[in-house]
Enzyme design. Structure first.
Site, mmCIF file in Angstrom:
data_model
loop_
_atom_site.group_PDB
_atom_site.id
_atom_site.type_symbol
_atom_site.label_atom_id
_atom_site.label_comp_id
_atom_site.label_asym_id
_atom_site.label_seq_id
_atom_site.Cartn_x
_atom_site.Cartn_y
_atom_site.Cartn_z
ATOM 1 N N PRO A 1 0.839 -1.202 0.000
ATOM 2 C CA PRO A 1 0.000 0.000 0.000
ATOM 3 C C PRO A 1 0.874 1.251 0.000
ATOM 4 O O PRO A 1 1.791 1.376 0.806
ATOM 5 C CB PRO A 1 -0.807 -0.119 1.298
ATOM 6 C CG PRO A 1 -0.051 -1.086 2.139
ATOM 7 C CD PRO A 1 0.687 -1.989 1.229
ATOM 8 N N TYR B 1 -0.128 5.182 13.236
ATOM 9 C CA TYR B 1 -1.538 5.482 13.031
ATOM 10 C C TYR B 1 -2.347 4.882 14.187
ATOM 11 O O TYR B 1 -1.783 4.333 15.132
ATOM 12 C CB TYR B 1 -1.976 5.013 11.652
ATOM 13 C CG TYR B 1 -1.221 5.717 10.542
ATOM 14 C CD1 TYR B 1 -1.255 7.110 10.442
ATOM 15 C CD2 TYR B 1 -0.419 5.021 9.637
ATOM 16 C CE1 TYR B 1 -0.535 7.787 9.452
ATOM 17 C CE2 TYR B 1 0.303 5.686 8.644
ATOM 18 C CZ TYR B 1 0.237 7.067 8.566
ATOM 19 O OH TYR B 1 0.954 7.729 7.598
ATOM 20 N N ARG C 1 7.953 1.549 -3.642
ATOM 21 C CA ARG C 1 8.512 2.586 -4.510
ATOM 22 C C ARG C 1 9.270 2.001 -5.708
ATOM 23 O O ARG C 1 9.358 2.639 -6.763
ATOM 24 C CB ARG C 1 9.394 3.523 -3.687
ATOM 25 C CG ARG C 1 8.547 4.525 -2.895
ATOM 26 C CD ARG C 1 9.355 5.318 -1.912
ATOM 27 N NE ARG C 1 9.732 4.503 -0.772
ATOM 28 C CZ ARG C 1 10.414 4.970 0.269
ATOM 29 N NH1 ARG C 1 10.806 6.230 0.287
ATOM 30 N NH2 ARG C 1 10.708 4.188 1.288
#
Length: 389
Positions: free
Chosen positions: A24, A187, A333
């Protein structure tokens, strides 16, 4: 012999055609949380590129759970409907499609990274990116100058569990093959796990078992509504990388509990519970720097793990699998740099032919091979022809 990287891998009722997963990656390009043509093009090219499974970027289960104004959302049926064509396309190309369901917690309401990757400023507000109230495990700010979250109440926590559950049901309804719960990078769920951010004294904080209580409650509720034949992934920050923070021993304990609740894969990332974020935190970052985390959890817990982080070539990925460090290889990436990374690595590692390519590509490329072989064998053909005079 076919490299292990390009052998199938089965999880419950899902068989992946190879071991490569697109991690993700937030692109911060949604409007009001809705997927668009951007997401179709962004994720679709990875399906054409040969990855076995593709995860969307973090999709917020609550509107206030977005990291930025550009985040994907899955907090309503409208958001699921917008995302469905993307999921359908990925599956049509032979890739397993998954959504990462998430809540940003105290890292919500921040800048898109190219505007500074910090707290929202007057310049952001002038662009229309207004701040919103945020929540967290405790009323502990990420850093000086950042928003102070409101400590979540029991009612907030129950609503959160229900919203994660509803998000999972929406993912099933639009055809997702698997989902991943985001429990990493500072998070919301990871902020409950870490003593750096969880200062509570109730049943949701304190010792390790109480700090794990919310992520485990979310997982239990999600697994209860997620079809038994579909895999469930959970992404962790294997370590906080800060003294007094979450440790690898803690991750082993968490993974043990997650396995008992029906999680199938532990996605082993690290860091992120600071204002610097997971990708900018200081420290050595060599090739496959997070694979020792995946290896230990796999070995001690007996659960499949996913390795991620600076894995840039197929031979390194193959070594990780061969050494038992992980069962799946996630690239992020590197896939932005080369969306066809899986197919290019297969070619580089001697997997012959173009059978794995999309037929409209493979048909043409296979017919180019004869010309390339002739050029390689004939020095004259390998030079540009002379200009007419």
């Amino acid at each position: 012999m076919t490299p292990q990287l390009f052998t199938p891998f089965s999880l419950r009722g899902l068989t992946l055609k190879n071991r490569i997963v697109i991690a993700p990656m937030c692109t911060y390009s949604a409007t009001d949380g809705l997927a668009s043509d951007w997401h179709m093009a962004h994720l679709g090219k990875f399906a054409l590129g040969g990855a076995a499974a593709i995860l969307t970027e973090a999709a917020a289960v609550q509107e206030r759970g977005r990291i930025t104004h550009g985040d994907l959302g899955i907090w309503s049926d409208e958001h699921a409907t917008a995302l469905k064509p993307v999921i359908t396309f990925l599956r049509a190309q032979g890739a397993a499609a998954g959504v990462q369901i998430a809540h940003a917690g105290r890292k919500a309401s921040m800048q898109r990274p190219w505007f500074g990757n910090g707290p929202l400023t007057a310049e952001d507000e002038a662009r229309g990116d207004m701040p919103w109230d945020i929540v967290g495990a405790s009323a502990v700010t990420l850093d000086e100058g950042w928003l102070v979250p409101t400590e979540m109440t029991d009612a907030d926590i129950q609503n959160l569990i229900e919203d994660f559950t509803s998000a999972a049901q929406r993912c099933d309804a639009i055809g997702c093959d698997f989902i991943e719960i985001h429990g990493a990078h500072g998070y919301l769920l990871q902020s409950f796990l870490s003593p750096l951010s969880n200062h509570r004294t109730d049943k949701w904080g304190g010792d390790l078992s109480r700090r794990m209580a919310l992520p485990l409650a979310v997982t239990k509720a999600v697994r209860a509504v997620w079809p038994v034949e579909k895999p469930l992934f959970f992404r962790i920050s294997s370590v906080d990388g800060v003294e007094g923070g979450w440790s690898l021993d803690d991750s082993v304990a968490l993974a043990t509990e997650l396995k008992a609740l029906g999680v199938d894969v532990i996605d082993c990332s690290s860091l992120g519970n600071t204002s610097q974020g997971a990708t900018a935190a200081p420290g050595p970052r060599g090739v496959g720097f997070q694979t020792p985390f995946a290896a230990r959890i796999r070995r001690e817990v007996g659960i499949a793990t996913q390795a991620v982080g600076l894995i840039t070539d197929g031979h390194t990925a193959e070594t990780i699998l061969a050494e038992g460090r992980a069962d799946l290889i996630a690239i992020g990436r590197e896939a932005l740099y080369d969306p066809f990374w899986p197919l290019h690595q297969a070619h580089a590692m001697g997997v012959e032919g173009y059978d794995g390519w999309p037929e409209p590509y493979g048909w043409w490329l296979s017919r180019r091979e004869g010309a390339l072989r002739r050029i390689k064998a004939d020095p004259v053909l390998s030079q540009l022809p002379p200009l007419d005079t």
